[in-house]
Write a protein that holds these residues in place. Structure first.
Motif, PDB file in Angstrom:
ATOM      1  N   LEU A 129       0.807  -1.221   0.000  1.00 40.59           N
ATOM      2  CA  LEU A 129       0.000   0.000   0.000  1.00 40.59           C
ATOM      3  C   LEU A 129       0.839   1.269   0.000  1.00 40.59           C
ATOM      4  O   LEU A 129       0.550   2.196  -0.770  1.00 40.59           O
ATOM      5  CB  LEU A 129      -0.954  -0.022   1.195  1.00 40.59           C
ATOM      6  N   PRO A 130       1.894   1.412   0.846  1.00 38.46           N
ATOM      7  CA  PRO A 130       2.687   2.646   0.807  1.00 38.46           C
ATOM      8  C   PRO A 130       3.305   2.911  -0.564  1.00 38.46           C
ATOM      9  O   PRO A 130       3.293   4.054  -1.042  1.00 38.46           O
ATOM     10  CB  PRO A 130       3.757   2.414   1.879  1.00 38.46           C
ATOM     11  N   ILE A 131       3.844   1.848  -1.199  1.00 39.44           N
ATOM     12  CA  ILE A 131       4.436   2.036  -2.525  1.00 39.44           C
ATOM     13  C   ILE A 131       3.360   2.420  -3.535  1.00 39.44           C
ATOM     14  O   ILE A 131       3.579   3.262  -4.414  1.00 39.44           O
ATOM     15  CB  ILE A 131       5.170   0.762  -2.964  1.00 39.44           C
ATOM     16  N   GLY A 132       2.179   1.804  -3.406  1.00 34.57           N
ATOM     17  CA  GLY A 132       1.077   2.162  -4.306  1.00 34.57           C
ATOM     18  C   GLY A 132       0.664   3.615  -4.150  1.00 34.57           C
ATOM     19  O   GLY A 132       0.382   4.304  -5.141  1.00 34.57           O
ATOM     20  N   LEU A 133       0.628   4.101  -2.907  1.00 41.34           N
ATOM     21  CA  LEU A 133       0.292   5.511  -2.674  1.00 41.34           C
ATOM     22  C   LEU A 133       1.365   6.432  -3.253  1.00 41.34           C
ATOM     23  O   LEU A 133       1.049   7.498  -3.800  1.00 41.34           O
ATOM     24  CB  LEU A 133       0.123   5.757  -1.182  1.00 41.34           C
ATOM     25  N   LEU A 134       2.621   6.035  -3.136  1.00 42.66           N
ATOM     26  CA  LEU A 134       3.697   6.851  -3.691  1.00 42.66           C
ATOM     27  C   LEU A 134       3.599   6.906  -5.212  1.00 42.66           C
ATOM     28  O   LEU A 134       3.774   7.976  -5.814  1.00 42.66           O
ATOM     29  CB  LEU A 134       5.049   6.283  -3.256  1.00 42.66           C
TER      30      LEU A 134
ATOM     31  N   TYR B 191       0.821   8.203   2.206  1.00 43.87           N
ATOM     32  CA  TYR B 191       2.156   7.607   2.267  1.00 43.87           C
ATOM     33  C   TYR B 191       2.897   8.047   3.523  1.00 43.87           C
ATOM     34  O   TYR B 191       3.571   7.237   4.181  1.00 43.87           O
ATOM     35  CB  TYR B 191       2.939   8.009   1.022  1.00 43.87           C
ATOM     36  N   VAL B 192       2.774   9.321   3.884  1.00 43.13           N
ATOM     37  CA  VAL B 192       3.447   9.830   5.086  1.00 43.13           C
ATOM     38  C   VAL B 192       2.860   9.193   6.338  1.00 43.13           C
ATOM     39  O   VAL B 192       3.591   8.783   7.249  1.00 43.13           O
ATOM     40  CB  VAL B 192       3.338  11.365   5.147  1.00 43.13           C
ATOM     41  N   LEU B 193       1.543   9.090   6.407  1.00 44.76           N
ATOM     42  CA  LEU B 193       0.900   8.550   7.608  1.00 44.76           C
ATOM     43  C   LEU B 193       1.221   7.071   7.811  1.00 44.76           C
ATOM     44  O   LEU B 193       1.233   6.589   8.955  1.00 44.76           O
ATOM     45  CB  LEU B 193      -0.613   8.749   7.523  1.00 44.76           C
ATOM     46  N   LEU B 194       1.460   6.336   6.741  1.00 44.03           N
ATOM     47  CA  LEU B 194       1.770   4.915   6.863  1.00 44.03           C
ATOM     48  C   LEU B 194       3.246   4.649   7.147  1.00 44.03           C
ATOM     49  O   LEU B 194       3.626   3.497   7.360  1.00 44.03           O
ATOM     50  CB  LEU B 194       1.360   4.176   5.588  1.00 44.03           C
ATOM     51  N   ASP B 195       4.045   5.699   7.158  1.00 45.45           N
ATOM     52  CA  ASP B 195       5.465   5.522   7.434  1.00 45.45           C
ATOM     53  C   ASP B 195       5.669   5.223   8.923  1.00 45.45           C
ATOM     54  O   ASP B 195       4.850   5.585   9.771  1.00 45.45           O
ATOM     55  CB  ASP B 195       6.239   6.777   7.037  1.00 45.45           C
ATOM     56  N   ARG B 196       6.789   4.569   9.235  1.00 45.99           N
ATOM     57  CA  ARG B 196       7.083   4.187  10.608  1.00 45.99           C
ATOM     58  C   ARG B 196       8.154   5.067  11.241  1.00 45.99           C
ATOM     59  O   ARG B 196       8.813   4.665  12.195  1.00 45.99           O
ATOM     60  CB  ARG B 196       7.542   2.727  10.659  1.00 45.99           C
ATOM     61  N   GLY B 197       8.320   6.274  10.710  1.00 47.86           N
ATOM     62  CA  GLY B 197       9.319   7.174  11.256  1.00 47.86           C
ATOM     63  C   GLY B 197       8.911   7.723  12.610  1.00 47.86           C
ATOM     64  O   GLY B 197       7.819   7.448  13.118  1.00 47.86           O
ATOM     65  N   PRO B 198       9.788   8.521  13.231  1.00 48.65           N
ATOM     66  CA  PRO B 198       9.462   9.122  14.524  1.00 48.65           C
ATOM     67  C   PRO B 198       8.178   9.933  14.459  1.00 48.65           C
ATOM     68  O   PRO B 198       7.909  10.622  13.470  1.00 48.65           O
ATOM     69  CB  PRO B 198      10.672  10.036  14.804  1.00 48.65           C
ATOM     70  N   ARG B 199       7.400   9.835  15.525  1.00 46.38           N
ATOM     71  CA  ARG B 199       6.069  10.439  15.509  1.00 46.38           C
ATOM     72  C   ARG B 199       6.117  11.948  15.303  1.00 46.38           C
ATOM     73  O   ARG B 199       5.333  12.502  14.538  1.00 46.38           O
ATOM     74  CB  ARG B 199       5.352  10.104  16.813  1.00 46.38           C
ATOM     75  N   ARG B 200       7.035  12.616  15.997  1.00 44.21           N
ATOM     76  CA  ARG B 200       7.082  14.078  15.892  1.00 44.21           C
ATOM     77  C   ARG B 200       7.361  14.523  14.469  1.00 44.21           C
ATOM     78  O   ARG B 200       6.684  15.411  13.937  1.00 44.21           O
ATOM     79  CB  ARG B 200       8.160  14.621  16.831  1.00 44.21           C
ATOM     80  N   MET B 201       8.368  13.910  13.840  1.00 40.30           N
ATOM     81  CA  MET B 201       8.703  14.285  12.478  1.00 40.30           C
ATOM     82  C   MET B 201       7.572  13.920  11.521  1.00 40.30           C
ATOM     83  O   MET B 201       7.171  14.720  10.667  1.00 40.30           O
ATOM     84  CB  MET B 201      10.005  13.574  12.073  1.00 40.30           C
ATOM     85  N   ARG B 202       7.031  12.712  11.675  1.00 37.96           N
ATOM     86  CA  ARG B 202       5.998  12.236  10.742  1.00 37.96           C
ATOM     87  C   ARG B 202       4.741  13.093  10.817  1.00 37.96           C
ATOM     88  O   ARG B 202       4.164  13.454   9.777  1.00 37.96           O
ATOM     89  CB  ARG B 202       5.678  10.777  11.058  1.00 37.96           C
ATOM     90  N   TRP B 203       4.304  13.434  12.015  1.00 44.61           N
ATOM     91  CA  TRP B 203       3.095  14.231  12.146  1.00 44.61           C
ATOM     92  C   TRP B 203       3.309  15.673  11.701  1.00 44.61           C
ATOM     93  O   TRP B 203       2.381  16.313  11.185  1.00 44.61           O
ATOM     94  CB  TRP B 203       2.581  14.192  13.577  1.00 44.61           C
TER      95      TRP B 203
ATOM     96  N   ALA C  55      12.337  13.685   3.843  1.00 45.45           N
ATOM     97  CA  ALA C  55      12.342  13.682   5.307  1.00 45.45           C
ATOM     98  C   ALA C  55      12.120  12.284   5.849  1.00 45.45           C
ATOM     99  O   ALA C  55      12.776  11.858   6.812  1.00 45.45           O
ATOM    100  CB  ALA C  55      11.273  14.642   5.830  1.00 45.45           C
ATOM    101  N   LEU C  56      11.207  11.533   5.240  1.00 43.62           N
ATOM    102  CA  LEU C  56      10.956  10.158   5.685  1.00 43.62           C
ATOM    103  C   LEU C  56      12.178   9.269   5.450  1.00 43.62           C
ATOM    104  O   LEU C  56      12.542   8.453   6.311  1.00 43.62           O
ATOM    105  CB  LEU C  56       9.744   9.591   4.959  1.00 43.62           C
ATOM    106  N   ARG C  57      12.822   9.417   4.305  1.00 40.57           N
ATOM    107  CA  ARG C  57      14.001   8.605   4.001  1.00 40.57           C
ATOM    108  C   ARG C  57      15.143   8.934   4.954  1.00 40.57           C
ATOM    109  O   ARG C  57      15.848   8.022   5.435  1.00 40.57           O
ATOM    110  CB  ARG C  57      14.442   8.834   2.552  1.00 40.57           C
ATOM    111  N   SER C  58      15.339  10.215   5.232  1.00 42.01           N
ATOM    112  CA  SER C  58      16.412  10.596   6.145  1.00 42.01           C
ATOM    113  C   SER C  58      16.180  10.028   7.534  1.00 42.01           C
ATOM    114  O   SER C  58      17.111   9.513   8.177  1.00 42.01           O
ATOM    115  CB  SER C  58      16.521  12.123   6.205  1.00 42.01           C
TER     116      SER C  58
END
Length: 298
Positions: free
Chosen positions: A3-8, A44-56, A271-274
């Motif tokens: 799903l994340p890749i599909g959204l991207l 795509y951003v919401l489904l990422d597993r990055g840190p909550r502060r950065m992601r939100w 930002a998500l990749r970093s």
């Protein structure tokens, strides 16, 4: 396909279709595809597993940009174009010209405010990323300083012939968005991913916000000359002609659309990749002397 890749993929496709529609002079379709692109990017951003502060923070920035896109689409659908000759006389000119002109300025001001808030959220996401070395930020800091100097010299022309308090009272959201995006660009080098998607996206966003500032200042200056005929030159009684000699570079709407959407998309994905790279390799301290692409010896 996950799903994340599909959204991207959907986000990239929406951006390309939006630019293509703008190239074909289909503004409504371009805005619709642009909104689809931003909504897919949000998923795509919401489904990422990055840190909550950065992601939100990044998600909030994308949401605000999507709200601005939706409002612009709504305004475009509501727009009614009245074509006719200007009636002589100040009262008639005020009714036929200045009212809709002032409404257009108010809408652009509101859109600029939404973009400014969205850029601030993206900048918060950039600051929340872990620092990966000071030397990596030298290049983006230099580019940001050059961009700021160019913007300052270019925007100074708007201050010469018009009252500064009135001008700043209208253009400050667009000015804030430009300064924040340039500041985030300066900080992004030390937090960039390996492919430098984040700095490239913030550079494109800086160009977009600077262009939005120029558009808003230009529309306001035209309105101000019509509203203050005693300080303008006249070709025909009741019709003001701008005395400005500045020749602005006109860019295709397709290019503007592509730059704006690509800037938002690359900044969010970068930002998500970093964040993901820093999380996957926490044992590698990047102080500026190490190569981030080399794995430390066992």
């Amino acid at each position: 396909m996950r799903l994340p890749i599909g959204l991207l993929v959907a986000s990239v496709a929406g951006g390309l279709l939006s630019a293509a529609a703008a190239l074909l002079a289909m503004p409504a379709a371009s805005m619709q595809f642009g909104l689809v692109m931003l909504l897919a990017l949000l998923g795509y951003v919401l489904l990422d597993r990055g840190p909550r502060r950065m992601r939100w923070a990044v998600a909030a920035g994308v949401v605000l940009l999507a709200v601005v896109a939706a409002r612009r689409l709504l305004w475009h659908q509501e727009q009614v174009v009245d074509v006719g000759w200007v009636t002589y006389g100040p009262a008639a000119a005020e009714t036929s010209n200045l009212g809709p002109w002032r409404e257009s300025i108010d809408r652009q001001w509101l859109a600029a405010l939404g973009v400014a808030l969205g850029v601030v959220c993206l900048a918060v996401g950039v600051v929340a990323l872990p620092s990966r070395g000071r030397r990596r930020g030298v290049a983006t800091a230099a580019v940001a300083l050059l961009l700021l100097a160019w913007f300052g010299l270019d925007s100074t022309r708007e201050f010469v012939d018009y009252p500064l308090p009135d001008l700043l009272g209208t253009v400050w959201p667009a000015l804030l968005a430009t300064l924040v995006s340039i500041g985030a660009l300066a900080l992004s080098g030390g937090r960039a991913d390996r492919r430098w998607l984040l700095p490239v996206g913030l550079f494109l966003l800086s160009l977009t916000t600077a262009d939005a500032y120029s558009d808003l200042a230009g529309v306001w200056s035209g309105w101000w000359e019509m509203a203050h005929p005693d300080q303008s030159a006249f070709l025909v009684l009741g019709m003001a002609v701008s005395t400005s000699r500045d020749d602005s570079l006109e860019v295709s709407s397709a290019v503007e659309t592509a730059v704006a959407l690509a800037g938002a998309g690359l900044a969010a994905v970068g930002a998500l990749r970093s964040s993901r790279e820093a999380t996957d390799r926490p044992d590698v301290p990047l102080t500026g002397h190490e190569d981030p692409d080399k794995t430390p010896p066992a």
